[in-house]
Design a protein around this motif. Structure first.
Motif, short mmCIF file in Angstrom:
data_model
loop_
_atom_site.label_atom_id
_atom_site.label_comp_id
_atom_site.label_asym_id
_atom_site.label_seq_id
_atom_site.Cartn_x
_atom_site.Cartn_y
_atom_site.Cartn_z
N GLN A 54 0.91 -1.12 0.05
CA GLN A 54 0.01 0.03 -0.08
C GLN A 54 1.03 1.43 0.05
O GLN A 54 0.45 2.17 -0.79
CB GLN A 54 -0.90 0.04 1.31
N LEU A 57 2.18 1.49 -3.58
CA LEU A 57 0.89 2.08 -4.29
C LEU A 57 0.73 3.71 -4.15
O LEU A 57 0.61 4.49 -5.02
CB LEU A 57 -0.20 1.26 -4.09
N LEU A 58 0.95 4.04 -2.86
CA LEU A 58 0.68 5.56 -2.64
C LEU A 58 1.79 6.41 -3.55
O LEU A 58 1.45 7.40 -3.78
CB LEU A 58 0.76 5.65 -1.36
N VAL A 61 1.15 5.87 -7.63
CA VAL A 61 0.04 6.59 -8.41
C VAL A 61 0.25 7.83 -9.24
O VAL A 61 0.03 7.95 -10.12
CB VAL A 61 -1.01 6.62 -7.41
N PHE A 107 -6.52 7.13 3.68
CA PHE A 107 -5.70 6.42 2.41
C PHE A 107 -6.33 6.52 1.21
O PHE A 107 -5.73 6.96 0.15
CB PHE A 107 -5.36 4.96 2.83
N LEU A 111 -4.80 8.59 -2.20
CA LEU A 111 -4.57 7.90 -3.54
C LEU A 111 -5.33 8.91 -4.62
O LEU A 111 -4.82 9.01 -5.68
CB LEU A 111 -5.26 6.52 -3.64
N GLY A 114 -3.04 11.77 -5.07
CA GLY A 114 -2.00 11.28 -5.65
C GLY A 114 -2.20 11.32 -7.16
O GLY A 114 -1.41 11.93 -8.15
#
Length: 400
Positions: A54, A57-58, A61, A107, A111, A114
């Motif tokens: 995670q 991924l943050l 993106v 979160f 995202l 982001g």
């Protein structure tokens, strides 16, 4: 064969250097904005209770969105010019930068912000056609390399963002937003499109289609995905790698990551300058060979001092030089009216090359508690790019 790439010396006008300077400053600032999440990712992981995947991924993106966004940004620059596009995109990037403040406790919201922050990564495709138009072929490699030093925004972010945050949690976002606003005004006044620029009349789709049908577009995309993709991947993931594997503090990890990024910045114009003197494909091959060798060294997990540091800096030099040499080749084989469109596609592939490695490294570490596999994969890709550049891309190509 190298001499075929040496054009008679032509002195660029003063306006060329003014546009180069302003575009490089803007590229640096928007890249800092684009990379704002990565230096603070460890804090977000602790605050939000994120897994390694995670967290990866943050930070990935914005890279993905900024990369894909270069395709329309480059084509729109061909149509409307950098004088409009540069200040516009810089001003719009202020919005997601400030939205990072209220989004920090969620979160899903991080995202989403982001995703919007990816806009800052599109300015690369705006600056390349601007610089390319103002400089003659004999100076383009070096000029594009200087512009490419704007990737140093990643180094600025890695070094300054955590230090500014130490004086106020929201302060980095306010500082960057103010800087972007000031630059947007400056760019609107100082950036000028080349007087001989001819705006294409064809639709956006048809222009992207023509650029996509050029074989060299995809060859260069693959090489740039390795070179610049490696720079982006290290820029967004190196602080996490250094903190996790070498147990450095966030500040120390950010400092060392900034040093890595600084080396890539310094070697980008060196790669461009060498490409003005020698065949850019040969320069690219040599740079990627350096990356391949030292990625193997790092795969054996050497101590950070001195071998780990040396291996990481050597890879930084190779990746930076490859970024400069690939775009020297773009400027030589692409018709001027299509430079923005081709740059958008090639730049997008370079950015996408930086999207997957952080996710992959996070997933591998979660599964194997090791980063060695990731470095071996980088070595394999760099070696493949080295061989392809040297064997297939040294022959002169038609411009269309």
């Amino acid at each position: 064969m190298d001499s075929a790439y040496t054009a008679p010396a032509v002195k660029p006008p003063a306006a060329a250097y003014r546009n180069l300077l302003v575009a490089t400053v803007g590229f640096t600032l928007t890249f800092w904005a684009w990379d704002l999440i990565a230096p603070l990712a460890v804090g977000y992981k602790d605050r939000l209770g994120l897994s390694s995947f995670q967290q990866s991924l943050l930070v990935a993106v914005p890279v993905l969105v900024g990369s894909v966004g270069r395709i329309p940004a480059g084509a729109l620059t061909d149509r409307y010019g950098a004088k409009l596009m540069f200040p516009l995109v810089s001003a719009l990037t202020i919005v997601p930068v400030l939205l990072l403040i209220p989004a920090r406790d969620s979160f899903p919201m991080m995202l989403l912000v982001g995703f919007l922050l990816g806009l800052g990564g599109t300015t690369f495709a705006i600056g390349v056609p601007l610089v390319n138009a103002w400089f003659p072929p004999s100076r383009r490699g070096f000029a594009l390399g200087v512009f490419g030093m704007g990737t140093g925004g990643v180094a600025l972010s890695a070094y300054f963002t955590p230090r500014i945050a130490a004086h106020g949690e929201n302060l980095p976002f306010v500082v960057v937003a103010v800087a972007l606003a000031a630059f947007a005004v400056l760019a609107a006044v100082l950036i000028t499109d080349h007087p001989d620029r001819v705006a294409p009349t064809a639709s956006l789709g048809s222009r992207l289609g023509r650029a996509g049908r050029l074989r060299v577009t995809w060859e260069l995309s693959a090489l740039y995905a390795i070179g610049f993709g490696g720079v982006v991947a290290f820029g967004v993931y190196l602080p996490t790698y250094l903190k996790t594997w070498y147990e450095l503090s966030p500040t120390d990890a950010g400092t060392k990551a900034a040093g890595f990024a600084l080396v890539t910045v310094v070697f980008r114009p060196i790669g461009g300058r060498l490409s003005d003197r020698f065949h850019p494909a040969a320069v690219t091959a040599g740079a990627l060979l350096v990356v391949a060798v030292f990625a193997v060294v790092q795969a054996f997990d050497p101590a950070l001092g001195p071998w780990g540091t040396f291996a990481l800096l050597a890879m930084a030099a190779g990746l930076g030089a490859a970024g400069g040499s690939v775009f020297a080749l773009v400027s030589q084989v692409t018709p001027q009216a299509q430079v923005g469109s081709v740059t958008g596609i090639v730049g997008a592939m370079g950015g996408l090359g930086g999207f997957l490695p952080p996710l992959l490294m996070g997933a591998i570490y979660s599964a194997k508690d090791s980063y060695s596999i990731g470095f071996m994969l980088l070595s394999d890709l760099a070696l493949a790019g080295c061989v392809y550049a040297y064997e297939r891309m040294r022959a002169p190509r038609p411009s269309s």
